[in-house]
Structure formats: C-alpha cells, structure tokens
Write a protein that holds these residues in place. Structure first.
Motif, PDB file in Angstrom:
ATOM      1  N   THR A  69      44.380  48.441  39.859  1.00  0.00           N
ATOM      2  CA  THR A  69      43.656  47.199  39.599  1.00  0.00           C
ATOM      3  C   THR A  69      44.249  46.411  38.442  1.00  0.00           C
ATOM      4  OG1 THR A  69      41.404  46.320  39.594  1.00  0.00           O
ATOM      5  CG2 THR A  69      41.897  47.967  37.942  1.00  0.00           C
ATOM      6  N   LYS A 116      31.605  31.401  38.245  1.00  0.00           N
ATOM      7  CA  LYS A 116      31.249  32.442  37.282  1.00  0.00           C
ATOM      8  C   LYS A 116      30.382  31.871  36.159  1.00  0.00           C
ATOM      9  CE  LYS A 116      35.126  35.741  37.655  1.00  0.00           C
ATOM     10  NZ  LYS A 116      34.348  36.990  37.696  1.00  0.00           N
ATOM     11  N   ARG A 123      27.588  41.940  34.820  1.00  0.00           N
ATOM     12  CA  ARG A 123      28.263  43.047  35.499  1.00  0.00           C
ATOM     13  C   ARG A 123      27.391  44.305  35.410  1.00  0.00           C
ATOM     14  NH1 ARG A 123      33.873  42.201  36.364  1.00  0.00           N
ATOM     15  NH2 ARG A 123      34.585  40.232  35.464  1.00  0.00           N
ATOM     16  N   ALA A 137      30.216  38.230  36.553  1.00  0.00           N
ATOM     17  CA  ALA A 137      30.589  39.113  37.657  1.00  0.00           C
ATOM     18  C   ALA A 137      30.895  38.396  38.967  1.00  0.00           C
ATOM     19  CB  ALA A 137      29.469  40.127  37.898  1.00  0.00           C
ATOM     20  N   SER A 140      34.172  38.107  42.333  1.00  0.00           N
ATOM     21  CA  SER A 140      35.243  38.934  41.787  1.00  0.00           C
ATOM     22  C   SER A 140      36.543  38.136  41.742  1.00  0.00           C
ATOM     23  CB  SER A 140      35.451  40.176  42.658  1.00  0.00           C
ATOM     24  OG  SER A 140      36.661  40.831  42.303  1.00  0.00           O
ATOM     25  N   HIS A 142      39.505  39.297  40.844  1.00  0.00           N
ATOM     26  CA  HIS A 142      40.587  40.097  41.423  1.00  0.00           C
ATOM     27  C   HIS A 142      40.640  39.924  42.941  1.00  0.00           C
ATOM     28  CE1 HIS A 142      40.867  42.123  37.550  1.00  0.00           C
ATOM     29  NE2 HIS A 142      41.861  42.859  37.990  1.00  0.00           N
ATOM     30  N   SER A 182      39.440  45.468  46.311  1.00  0.00           N
ATOM     31  CA  SER A 182      37.980  45.436  46.416  1.00  0.00           C
ATOM     32  C   SER A 182      37.385  46.795  46.051  1.00  0.00           C
ATOM     33  CB  SER A 182      37.561  45.052  47.843  1.00  0.00           C
ATOM     34  OG  SER A 182      38.020  43.770  48.193  1.00  0.00           O
ATOM     35  N   ARG A 185      37.588  47.647  42.210  1.00  0.00           N
ATOM     36  CA  ARG A 185      36.595  46.970  41.365  1.00  0.00           C
ATOM     37  C   ARG A 185      35.217  47.621  41.493  1.00  0.00           C
ATOM     38  NH1 ARG A 185      39.182  45.563  37.742  1.00  0.00           N
ATOM     39  NH2 ARG A 185      37.826  43.858  37.040  1.00  0.00           N
ATOM     40  N   HIS A 191      32.057  45.662  39.147  1.00  0.00           N
ATOM     41  CA  HIS A 191      31.562  44.625  40.049  1.00  0.00           C
ATOM     42  C   HIS A 191      30.514  45.194  40.995  1.00  0.00           C
ATOM     43  CE1 HIS A 191      33.655  40.888  39.346  1.00  0.00           C
ATOM     44  NE2 HIS A 191      34.812  41.502  39.257  1.00  0.00           N
ATOM     45  N   ASP A 195      29.690  40.719  44.714  1.00  0.00           N
ATOM     46  CA  ASP A 195      30.758  40.028  43.975  1.00  0.00           C
ATOM     47  C   ASP A 195      32.063  40.089  44.760  1.00  0.00           C
ATOM     48  OD1 ASP A 195      28.885  39.844  41.936  1.00  0.00           O
ATOM     49  OD2 ASP A 195      29.724  41.537  40.808  1.00  0.00           O
ATOM     50  N   VAL A 196      32.334  41.267  45.283  1.00  0.00           N
ATOM     51  CA  VAL A 196      33.565  41.490  46.048  1.00  0.00           C
ATOM     52  C   VAL A 196      33.553  40.667  47.335  1.00  0.00           C
ATOM     53  CG1 VAL A 196      34.778  43.237  47.406  1.00  0.00           C
ATOM     54  CG2 VAL A 196      34.054  43.758  45.059  1.00  0.00           C
TER      55      VAL A 196
END
Length: 228
Positions: A69, A116, A123, A137, A140, A142, A182, A185, A191, A195-196
């Motif tokens: 990650t 956000k 989170r 959070a 996400s 990422h 995913s 996280r 997360h 969020d993902v």
C-alpha cells in the motif's frame, strides 16, 4: 507514424452511460455515508472488525500489506506512472491525449480531496492499530487513484491499437492492482468498506467520462496514440 484511435463510436457511446451509472451510484453512496445510514455503517463496522482481528494476529501479513500500500500501489507511485505516460504521449505528438489524461488525473484528485473535506468522515479507530493514515476517510484516495490510473492506461492501450494479448495482460494487472490496494486499506484498518467502494466508483466515473468525451476517429494527429 500514428494510427487513428481504435475505439468505435459504439464503444464511446457505451462509456457515457457507464459513467452516468457509476456517477449516480457514487452520489447515492455518498449520501448514505453522509447521513450515516445504519445498515451501511453496521456492514462497515463488521468488515473492519473482522479484518482488524486478523491483522493484529498476523504481523508478517501486516508488513507485506504495508509495503504494497505504501510503495507498490501508493497514489504517488500511480501518479508517477501516469506522468511518464503523459510525457511520452506529448513527446510523440499525441498532445491532445496527453492533456486529456493529465487533466482527468488532476480533476479526479481535486474531486477526491473536495469530497473528503465536505464529508469529513472519521477513519476507523483502534486501541491497537497496525497502521495509520491522514485526512478524512471517504472516499479512499488510494483506491480512487489506482482506479483512475489503471483505467486510463487500459483506455490508452485500447486507443493505441495494442495487441489483444497485451490489453488483456494489462487488464489483469489492473484488476489485481485495484482489488489489491482495496484489500490493503481494509486489512490495515485505515478505511471502511464504503470508502473503498466510493473510491472505485468515483474513479470509474472519471475514466468513463474521459473516454466518452474523446472525439475518437475524428481526432486530429494530436489526438492519436502511437501504435504499441
């Protein structure tokens, strides 16, 4: 020598409804998160607690997930990859696509940060955390960045007329990357599941609208992609 963009008008027409569907789903999910819809919050908590228990009991797996990650699928790794592609497109004359790709990535990042800030979702908090993260959070970052980056690269491969085997190999890497980041996280407890999912839907929306807005076969030389 440049080849004309490969996708047909039908392909581009499919991108628009896909973007609309993902956008609507993103908006619905955002609303549910913002109001704290109980069934969704309960699902988020159940998944987070189960994965956190697993992570606490497996420090070796935590280290692997942190490397993945923080380095392999880190947003800055993805952005650097896109930057290399944008520079390559620009230098080889595909400047319309270089700009479109760069603008899509920047717009997606701004959208992510704006949501956000607007939602301000906390989170997960743990008495024994295995990792930490900054900022709000939802969504996400990422996952959204990985989805946008991988989606744009696949689109550019298709547009360039890349061999089918190469495109499918890229698709496999993209699926592994988005799914993998995913999971990291969630596993690291930074997360919630929603969020993902929100990051994926918003990223897919950005890529779909980028593809739908491309002029396709009517593009001039600056909109063509060097054949791969």
């Amino acid at each position: 020598m440049y080849s004309p963009p490969r996708p047909s008008r039908a392909t581009r027409r499919r991108a628009l409804p896909a973007g609309i569907v993902c956008g609507v789903l993103s908006a619905v999910l955002l609303a549910l998160v913002a109001v704290g819809w109980t069934p969704l919050m309960s699902l988020d908590r159940t998944v987070a607690e189960a994965l956190h228990r697993s992570a606490v009991a497996a420090p070796g797996a935590v280290r692997v997930n942190r490397v993945l990650t923080d380095w392999v699928w880190d947003p800055w790794t993805m952005r650097a990859l896109i930057a290399v592609v944008v520079i390559a497109l620009w230098r080889r004359g595909a400047r319309v696509l270089a700009v479109r790709t760069a603008v899509t990535c920047v717009a997606a990042s701004l959208l992510q940060q704006g949501i956000k800030a607007a939602v301000g979702r906390e989170r997960p908090r743990w008495p024994d955390p295995v990792d930490s993260a900054q900022y709000a959070a939802f969504p996400s970052g990422h996952v959204m960045t990985a989805t946008v980056s991988c989606g744009l690269l696949l689109w550019l491969l298709r547009l360039s007329g890349a061999a089918s085997a190469l495109w499918w190999a890229g698709a496999a890497v993209a699926v592994v990357s988005v799914t993998g980041v995913s999971f990291t996280r969630l596993y690291l407890g930074v997360h919630w599941l929603s969020d993902v999912l929100g990051g994926f839907l918003l990223g897919a929306t950005a890529v779909a609208f980028c593809a739908a807005g491309h002029p396709g076969r009517r593009a001039g030389p600056g909109g063509a992609v060097p054949r791969l």
